[in-house]
Scaffold this active site. Structure first.
Site, PDB file in Angstrom:
ATOM      1  N   ARG A   1       0.815  -1.212   0.000  1.00  0.00           N
ATOM      2  CA  ARG A   1       0.000   0.000   0.000  1.00  0.00           C
ATOM      3  C   ARG A   1       0.844   1.254   0.000  1.00  0.00           C
ATOM      4  NH1 ARG A   1      -2.298  -1.924   5.363  1.00  0.00           N
ATOM      5  NH2 ARG A   1      -0.315  -2.988   5.203  1.00  0.00           N
TER       6      ARG A   1
ATOM      7  N   VAL B   1      -9.073   0.702  -2.728  1.00  0.00           N
ATOM      8  CA  VAL B   1      -8.271  -0.426  -2.248  1.00  0.00           C
ATOM      9  C   VAL B   1      -8.340  -0.479  -0.730  1.00  0.00           C
ATOM     10  CG1 VAL B   1      -5.955  -1.412  -2.151  1.00  0.00           C
ATOM     11  CG2 VAL B   1      -6.756  -0.299  -4.235  1.00  0.00           C
ATOM     12  N   GLU B   2      -8.569  -1.688  -0.197  1.00  0.00           N
ATOM     13  CA  GLU B   2      -8.707  -1.938   1.234  1.00  0.00           C
ATOM     14  C   GLU B   2      -9.942  -1.262   1.800  1.00  0.00           C
ATOM     15  OE1 GLU B   2      -5.033  -1.689   3.485  1.00  0.00           O
ATOM     16  OE2 GLU B   2      -4.033  -1.369   1.581  1.00  0.00           O
ATOM     17  N   GLY B   3     -11.028  -1.304   1.064  1.00  0.00           N
ATOM     18  CA  GLY B   3     -12.270  -0.790   1.603  1.00  0.00           C
ATOM     19  C   GLY B   3     -12.314   0.719   1.660  1.00  0.00           C
TER      20      GLY B   3
END
Length: 844
Positions: free
Chosen positions: A390, A512-514
């Site tokens: 990330r 990305v990642e909620g």
């Protein structure tokens, strides 16, 4: 606390008694009385220690009951990477690879507690340590690749054509394969380029200045390709087959993890089950899997997919080799029962993204990544390999956006005139331009430090979350500022628009990642309060010991609990003293003090130390919430804001120290630091005003006393002055060394090529010089010379050309068909057919 005090009292009494007895002649006190006194003291000691131990045991058992049990998955996470997480919810939330995710292939050291994020949680980070330890750099080979291969690829990509056709040309695909864009992080021994994280970041950022879809396409194979996992965990046969083919682009990879019911909780693997079984014909051991994956980047064109599966072994066929649980399988396109090809269309993007599905698919054990012995080992693989994902690819896109806005929009604001004045002279434009520039500096600086941390063989999971959430959000704000300044020229599609596709791509990265909501509200603080806190990890481990080791667990728990209390007290007094000192230095500081680079660094480091102590104290107070903390998302979000601002503040000072000497960098750094300090201050103040929980009022009072001991006087940070904002804007909209710094990593088209951003950059000095001449002519009230006339005419011609937008005869293929009439015009013709008069003059 009681046990510590009691033990000290007991020890003092015993020492005092012993000393007294030793000072008396033995014949003064009869031996029987002496023995009786000693026995009485020993009984008292045993009683006190027994009471203390009983209290400690009760507190320990209470704490065990309050804390949810740590799962097998979580225990894996606790032993991996530089930083670990608090609850299984936080662990699972690492893994939503909704569209873009990168994890460079780096082998980490075994120091699981090191990291600059831990220094911030301690309340005593060191700028000098950051400067001495982390130095981002490129090799000669990496720099050459950026200058040559990356530039050539950008030349092959027309962003508007890519988005319109929803694909690259075959020439572009072949070039990416031939030049190993998909194998930058694969080691050279397997045919890859073996590049550093810094190199990959700069490649991705430069691609983003020309085509965001190229950024996404190149990012994924250099992360969970699944080349990283193969390098570290693959069998010899798997490495020998897959890695060379991944490196040279023969196989384009993707990774199938996210499903319809497992977005931000991707590792729940709902709907991705496999059962160990024997092949009905050959008897070979393998698994039968059913799965339904979505949001899988590159799936429509991938030649191999890494599948995350939830493996079960009800018949015990594994026989002790391997285990149930999260397992990774490698399937090539064409594997029987595997379906890959259908596409999602994320907003207006063109990068390949789609589904991976299959029902009752037979997978032999040889296709399990790492072989049978790695069944159930998926979590170990992922948690040890996820830290930098990330923090590298997603911020790289924001870095590219920042460079584009400063370079392109900064020039446009001088080229474009309203009321005969360049719009760069308007206050609203200056405000937006300065914000974009300082956010751009912050993003670039954060990326440099993040890349250097990873290249230092660390796995900074908290910093990577901060980078993902903070920098993608800043990237979105940067592009929004650019869109507001460029206005109409930024909303009309076509070759001349260099912002529109970035504007539509950044929200995709944010999912990305909620989305950043979850990263900010759960992950950052949830991860940080364990191994980042200097004493929490050992305390958690003590609470997870089995009942048979309770005595040992109580001992560790009491010791770590005392340390946490001591840490909080130290941070409280540190916050008070630093807060008063920082307030005084802010009040007495000159508005132009930043022009001295040494004073700039010293002042802002002092402010960051104060804010770090404030943050560390607040983190300690979070323990008053116990297990309830994970439900207090508003608090965690505010603390994530503070942590992000502090980290990025240190990164910005780190950048200044490395790049000092660039004219104007002091002003831009000052602007960025003032904004970051205010962000941290306001986040902490909001947390103190809204501290939740049964002990919330107490924690709030302690926090206010520690962080803001003199009330509003100890909240000294404010937004940059208008004078500084205007100066920063001037630097970004006129030829300057600051602009040169931003333009270092952008794509510049070759001479003679039509390329809007390159043309704007080249036109800027001409337009600025022409404006100076025009101002001089008005002031001196004279006619221009022939040379001046030519300069002004050239600038006017450039302005006229560069403010134009694209116009299309046909917006769709259907419109281009012979005889096509737009439906609205068909209706107009039908209505006029029933009228006697069809033009105004006939009616008149």
């Amino acid at each position: 606390m009681l046990s510590s005090t009691t033990r000290r009292t007991t020890t003092t009494l015993l020492r005092g008694s012993s000393s007294t007895l030793a000072s008396k002649p033995s014949d003064i006190i009869p031996s029987s009385l002496n023995a009786s006194s000693n026995n009485h003291q020993l009984d008292q000691r045993r009683t006190l220690l027994g009471l203390v131990h009983a209290i400690d045991k009760r507190v320990y058992r209470w704490a065990r009951g309050v804390l949810p049990p740590i799962s097998k998955t979580e225990n894996i996470a606790l032993g991996c990477g530089t930083i670990v997480v608090l609850t299984e919810f936080f662990v699972r939330s690492f893994l939503d690879y909704s569209f873009i995710h990168i994890h460079p292939f780096t082998h980490h050291n075994n120091d699981h507690t090191a990291g600059f994020d831990r220094d911030i949680f301690s309340g005593n980070p060191s700028l000098q340590h950051l400067i001495d330890t982390y130095q981002p750099s490129l090799t000669t080979e990496e720099q050459s690749y950026l200058t040559n291969q990356v530039t050539t690829l950008c030349t092959l990509l027309n962003d508007n054509d890519v988005v319109t056709n929803k694909d690259f040309s075959k020439e572009a695909w072949d070039y990416m394969r031939d030049e190993k864009f998909f194998g930058m992080k694969i080691p050279k021994e397997w045919g890859g380029l073996g590049f550093s994280t810094e190199a990959v970041s700069q490649v991705l950022a430069k691609l983003a200045t020309q085509c965001f879809d190229a950024n996404a396409t190149v990012a994924v194979p250099n992360s969970l390709g699944p080349g990283e996992l193969l390098v570290r965990y693959g069998t010899d046969e798997q490495k020998e087959y897959f890695l060379p083919r991944l490196a040279n682009g023969t196989l384009i990879p993707c990774f199938g993890l996210t499903g319809p019911h497992s977005g931000s909780d991707a590792t729940s693997l709902i709907g991705s089950d496999c059962v160990v079984s024997k092949h009905p014909v050959t008897g070979e051991l393998g698994v039968v899997a059913s799965f339904k994956k979505r949001y899988i980047t590159l799936a429509p064109v991938a030649g191999v997919v890494g599948l995350g599966l939830n493996l079960s072994d009800p018949e015990g066929l594994l026989g002790g080799s391997g285990d149930e649980g999260f397992t990774v399988a490698l399937l090539e396109r064409g594997h029987e029962g595997l379906r890959m090809g259908p596409r999602h269309i994320p907003l207006n993007a063109a990068f390949m993204n789609g589904t991976v599905e299959g029902e009752d698919v037979w997978i032999p054990m040889s296709s399990i990544l790492g072989g049978q012995e790695r069944c159930g080992f998926g979590w170990n693989m992922f948690v040890e390999c996820l830290a930098e994902g990330r923090g590298v690819s997603l911020p790289a896109g924001s870095i590219g956006a920042a460079r584009s806005v400063v370079a392109g929009v900064g020039a446009y604001s001088r080229v474009r005139k309203q009321f005969r004045v360049p719009i760069a002279e308007f206050g609203g434009i200056q405000e937006a331009m300065a914000k974009a520039g300082s956010d751009g500096l912050i993003t670039i600086a954060g990326g440099d430090v993040m890349n250097a941390i990873v290249d230092n063989h660390e796995a900074p999971m908290v910093i990577s979350s901060v980078m993902k959430q903070n920098c993608t959000e800043r990237g979105r704000r940067i592009v929004e500022c650019g869109m507001d300044i460029a206005a109409g020229s930024a909303i009309c599609r076509g070759d001349k628009n260099y912002l529109g596709n970035a504007y539509m791509s950044l929200p995709i990265a944010i999912t990305v990642e909620g989305a950043n909501i979850m990263t900010r509200s759960f992950q950052i603080i949830g991860q940080g309060l364990t191994r980042c806190h200097p004493h929490m990890s050992d305390l958690l481990k003590a609470l997870q010991l089995p009942p048979s080791e309770e005595k040992h667990g109580v001992k560790i728990f009491v010791k770590q609990f005392h340390k946490i209390v001591g840490h909080g007290i130290t941070n409280f007094f540190g916050s008070v003293s630093r807060g008063v000192g920082a307030t005084f230095s802010s009040a007495t500081r000159s508005k132009t003090a930043y022009k001295n680079g040494d004073e700039l660094l010293a002042y802002h480091e002092k402010q960051l130390l104060r804010l770090a102590a404030n943050f560390a104290l607040t983190a300690d107070l979070c323990f008053t919430l116990g297990g309830r903390l994970k439900f207090e998302e508003l608090l965690m979000g505010r603390l994530a804001d503070a942590l992000g601002a502090i980290y990025l503040g240190y990164a910005t000072l780190h950048h200044y120290d490395r790049r000092r000497g660039i004219e104007g960098l002091e002003a831009l750094t000052e602007h960025a630091m003032l904004r970051l300090e205010r962000e941290a201050q306001e986040a902490l103040y909001a947390a103190s005003e809204n501290f939740p929980g049964p002990l919330g009022p107490v924690a709030s009072t302690v926090m206010k006393m520690g962080c803001f001991p003199l009330g509003g006087l100890t909240r000294p940070y404010s937004d940059p002055s208008d004078t500084l904002t205007k100066e920063v804007s001037r630097l970004l909209t006129t030829p300057s060394e600051i602009r040169d710094m931003f333009q270092e990593g952008i794509y510049s088209a070759p001479d003679g090529a039509v390329h809007q951003m390159t043309d704007l950059i080249n036109a800027l000095p001409i337009c600025v010089e022409a404006d100076k001449v025009a101002t001089s002519l008005r002031r001196e009230k004279r006619e221009p010379t022939a040379e001046e006339t030519n300069l002004i005419a050239k600038a006017d011609a450039l302005r006229d050309a560069l403010i134009q937008v694209d116009v299309f005869e046909h917006a769709t293929a259907e419109e281009a068909q012979p005889g096509y009439v737009r439906p609205a015009l068909q209706g107009t013709e039908e209505r006029f057919a029933n009228l006697d008069k069809t033009v105004f003059r006939e009616a008149a």
